[in-house]
Design an enzyme around this catalytic site. Structure first.
Site, mmCIF file in Angstrom:
data_model
loop_
_atom_site.group_PDB
_atom_site.id
_atom_site.type_symbol
_atom_site.label_atom_id
_atom_site.label_comp_id
_atom_site.label_asym_id
_atom_site.label_seq_id
_atom_site.Cartn_x
_atom_site.Cartn_y
_atom_site.Cartn_z
ATOM 1 N N ARG A 52 0.707 -1.208 -0.195
ATOM 2 C CA ARG A 52 -0.049 -0.052 -0.168
ATOM 3 C C ARG A 52 1.157 1.223 -0.116
ATOM 4 O O ARG A 52 2.092 1.011 0.059
ATOM 5 C CB ARG A 52 -0.848 0.083 1.278
ATOM 6 C CG ARG A 52 -0.323 -0.088 2.465
ATOM 7 C CD ARG A 52 -1.329 0.000 3.612
ATOM 8 N NE ARG A 52 -0.850 -0.232 4.950
ATOM 9 C CZ ARG A 52 -0.268 0.510 5.988
ATOM 10 N NH1 ARG A 52 -0.551 2.047 5.407
ATOM 11 N NH2 ARG A 52 -0.017 0.445 7.165
ATOM 12 N N SER A 101 13.483 10.770 3.763
ATOM 13 C CA SER A 101 12.625 11.647 4.140
ATOM 14 C C SER A 101 13.129 13.200 4.199
ATOM 15 O O SER A 101 14.271 13.502 4.851
ATOM 16 C CB SER A 101 11.739 11.261 5.507
ATOM 17 O OG SER A 101 10.973 12.395 5.923
ATOM 18 N N TYR A 156 12.679 8.344 13.685
ATOM 19 C CA TYR A 156 12.600 8.166 12.668
ATOM 20 C C TYR A 156 13.506 9.233 11.777
ATOM 21 O O TYR A 156 14.087 8.707 10.804
ATOM 22 C CB TYR A 156 11.112 8.797 12.196
ATOM 23 C CG TYR A 156 10.634 8.774 10.863
ATOM 24 C CD1 TYR A 156 10.242 7.503 10.253
ATOM 25 C CD2 TYR A 156 10.504 10.031 10.033
ATOM 26 C CE1 TYR A 156 9.704 7.641 8.742
ATOM 27 C CE2 TYR A 156 10.013 9.819 8.534
ATOM 28 C CZ TYR A 156 9.649 8.790 8.211
ATOM 29 O OH TYR A 156 9.255 8.687 6.879
ATOM 30 N N LYS A 168 16.144 8.037 8.918
ATOM 31 C CA LYS A 168 16.345 8.684 7.388
ATOM 32 C C LYS A 168 17.561 9.238 7.073
ATOM 33 O O LYS A 168 18.162 9.275 5.807
ATOM 34 C CB LYS A 168 14.970 9.412 7.152
ATOM 35 C CG LYS A 168 13.658 8.788 7.542
ATOM 36 C CD LYS A 168 13.546 7.668 6.404
ATOM 37 C CE LYS A 168 12.192 7.151 6.419
ATOM 38 N NZ LYS A 168 12.101 5.976 5.270
HETATM 39 P P1 NAP Z 1 2.600 3.297 4.729
HETATM 40 O O1 NAP Z 1 1.240 3.450 4.087
HETATM 41 O O2 NAP Z 1 2.455 3.028 6.203
HETATM 42 O O3 NAP Z 1 3.142 1.842 3.669
HETATM 43 C C1 NAP Z 1 4.436 1.078 4.289
HETATM 44 C C2 NAP Z 1 4.176 -0.243 3.928
HETATM 45 O O4 NAP Z 1 5.427 -0.848 4.416
HETATM 46 C C3 NAP Z 1 2.900 -0.844 4.717
HETATM 47 O O5 NAP Z 1 2.265 -1.856 3.755
HETATM 48 C C4 NAP Z 1 3.640 -1.830 5.699
HETATM 49 O O6 NAP Z 1 2.863 -2.969 6.206
HETATM 50 C C5 NAP Z 1 4.893 -2.035 5.102
HETATM 51 N N1 NAP Z 1 5.948 -2.484 6.131
HETATM 52 C C6 NAP Z 1 5.809 -2.203 7.465
HETATM 53 N N2 NAP Z 1 7.045 -2.812 7.997
HETATM 54 C C7 NAP Z 1 7.651 -3.572 7.256
HETATM 55 C C8 NAP Z 1 8.396 -4.506 7.340
HETATM 56 N N3 NAP Z 1 9.072 -4.736 8.358
HETATM 57 N N4 NAP Z 1 8.947 -5.083 6.206
HETATM 58 C C9 NAP Z 1 8.130 -5.126 5.029
HETATM 59 N N5 NAP Z 1 7.311 -4.147 4.978
HETATM 60 C C10 NAP Z 1 6.748 -3.434 5.989
HETATM 61 O O7 NAP Z 1 3.750 4.194 4.699
HETATM 62 P P2 NAP Z 1 3.865 5.362 2.946
HETATM 63 O O8 NAP Z 1 3.360 6.661 3.604
HETATM 64 O O9 NAP Z 1 3.606 4.786 2.116
HETATM 65 O O10 NAP Z 1 5.519 5.308 3.280
HETATM 66 C C11 NAP Z 1 6.459 4.473 2.485
HETATM 67 C C12 NAP Z 1 7.877 4.984 2.646
HETATM 68 O O11 NAP Z 1 7.862 6.641 2.282
HETATM 69 C C13 NAP Z 1 8.394 4.765 4.013
HETATM 70 O O12 NAP Z 1 9.754 4.639 4.142
HETATM 71 C C14 NAP Z 1 8.290 6.316 4.742
HETATM 72 O O13 NAP Z 1 9.059 6.497 5.772
HETATM 73 C C15 NAP Z 1 8.507 7.286 3.693
HETATM 74 N N6 NAP Z 1 7.978 8.523 3.602
HETATM 75 C C16 NAP Z 1 6.631 8.546 3.579
HETATM 76 C C17 NAP Z 1 6.366 9.960 3.848
HETATM 77 C C18 NAP Z 1 4.722 10.380 3.803
HETATM 78 O O14 NAP Z 1 4.373 11.850 3.893
HETATM 79 N N7 NAP Z 1 3.853 9.535 3.852
HETATM 80 C C19 NAP Z 1 7.175 10.995 3.672
HETATM 81 C C20 NAP Z 1 8.562 11.049 3.943
HETATM 82 C C21 NAP Z 1 8.901 9.530 3.505
HETATM 83 P P3 NAP Z 1 1.850 -2.685 7.116
HETATM 84 O O15 NAP Z 1 0.879 -1.848 6.768
HETATM 85 O O16 NAP Z 1 1.308 -4.261 7.581
HETATM 86 O O17 NAP Z 1 2.750 -2.343 8.382
#
Ligand code: NAP
Length: 245
Positions: A16, A139, A152, A156
């Site tokens: 997702r 990030s 976090y 990062k």
């Molecule tokens: P998200 O919606 O929470 O999706 C993260 C996915 O990673 C989920 O499907 C989760 O599964 C899975 N996951 C968690 N722990 C895991 C593990 N140990 N091994 C394999 N998969 C795992 O997050 P997102 O917002 O898409 O973020 C994706 C990346 O972008 C992350 O690295 C995040 O730090 C980075 N990021 C996001 C933002 C933002 O604003 N959203 C900003 C900067 C950086 P579960 O749902 O089962 O836990």
């Protein structure tokens, strides 16, 4: 011919959120995809929805045995991995004075050690084939810091140092290693933020809007393509100008 026809990409955490959108955008460019996530059903649903050759493999990126099995399954099915996107990541936010040791450890273990394990496992094949693209999802917080996110932000920032180091080690084998630093992107991860925090983020974005998974995924696609063959060790900010230096 599409930009990534014939390429194989492994995207972690792609059941997702941003990872799923990265898988979709790479698939639309002709790439075969290994959808990997700790969430088995979510990974299977994403793989089934892609308009390309795709498999789903459940793996916890912080577990070395899972990662070894993941790379084995991916290479059994597709014979090679051209692109690795280290996207899996979590948050466990709290002010430092209240942060539990287990929340520090877990965030570092998944966000930073996870990228180490996946990169190490994929790098051997890339070295052998003398080509590869590794893209680490960092990030903006890893560069500017954020109150309540010391664990976090440290993970990062660590990922950015990791990116630069592996880029130097792998460059002579025609492997490029880069990071993408998203700002405030609307996903499940950010949906739980209090409204006040969201409004503060928005006030700091010159572009005047939150980012989308697609904003991030398009930059990942560029870095995964031959258009970025001479770019390595860099961090590209995808944040609507949040961090203009
Ligand atoms: P998200 O919606 O929470 O999706 C993260 C996915 O990673 C989920 O499907 C989760 O599964 C899975 N996951 C968690 N722990 C895991 C593990 N140990 N091994 C394999 N998969 C795992 O997050 P997102 O917002 O898409 O973020 C994706 C990346 O972008 C992350 O690295 C995040 O730090 C980075 N990021 C996001 C933002 C933002 O604003 N959203 C900003 C900067 C950086 P579960 O749902 O089962 O836990």
């Amino acid at each position: 011919m599409e930009l990534l026809t014939g390429k194989v990409a492994l995207v972690t955490g792609s059941a997702r959120g941003i990872g799923k959108t990265i898988a979709e955008v790479l698939a639309d460019l002709g790439c075969a995809i290994v959808v990997s996530d700790i969430d088995k059903e979510g990974a299977e649903a994403t793989a089934a929805s892609l308009k390309t050759d795709a498999i789903a493999v459940q793996a916890d990126v912080s577990n070395a045995d899972d990662v070894a099995a993941l790379v084995d399954k991916a290479t059994e099915r597709f014979e090679k991995i051209d692109i690795l996107v280290n996207n899996a990541g979590i948050t466990r936010d709290n002010l430092l004075m209240r942060m539990k040791e287990e929340d520090w450890d877990l965030v570092l273990k998944i966000n930073l050690k996870g990228a180490f394990l996946c990169t190490k496992q994929v790098l051997r094949g890339m070295m052998r084939q003398r080509s590869g693209k590794i893209i680490n999802i960092a990030s903006v917080v890893g560069v500017m810091g954020n109150a309540g996110q010391a664990n976090y932000a440290a993970s990062k920032a660590g990922l950015i140092g990791f990116t630069k180091s592996v880029a130097r080690e792998a460059a002579s084998r025609n492997i490029q290693v880069n990071a993408v630093a998203p700002g405030y992107i609307e996903t499940e991860m950010t949906s739980h933020l209090p409204n006040e925090v969201k409004e503060n983020f928005l006030a700091d974005i010159p572009s005047g809007r939150a980012g989308s998974g697609e904003d991030v995924a398009k930059v990942v696609a560029f870095l995964a393509s031959s258009y970025a063959d001479y770019i390595t060790g860099q961090t590209i900010h995808v944040d609507g100008g949040m961090l203009i230096a």
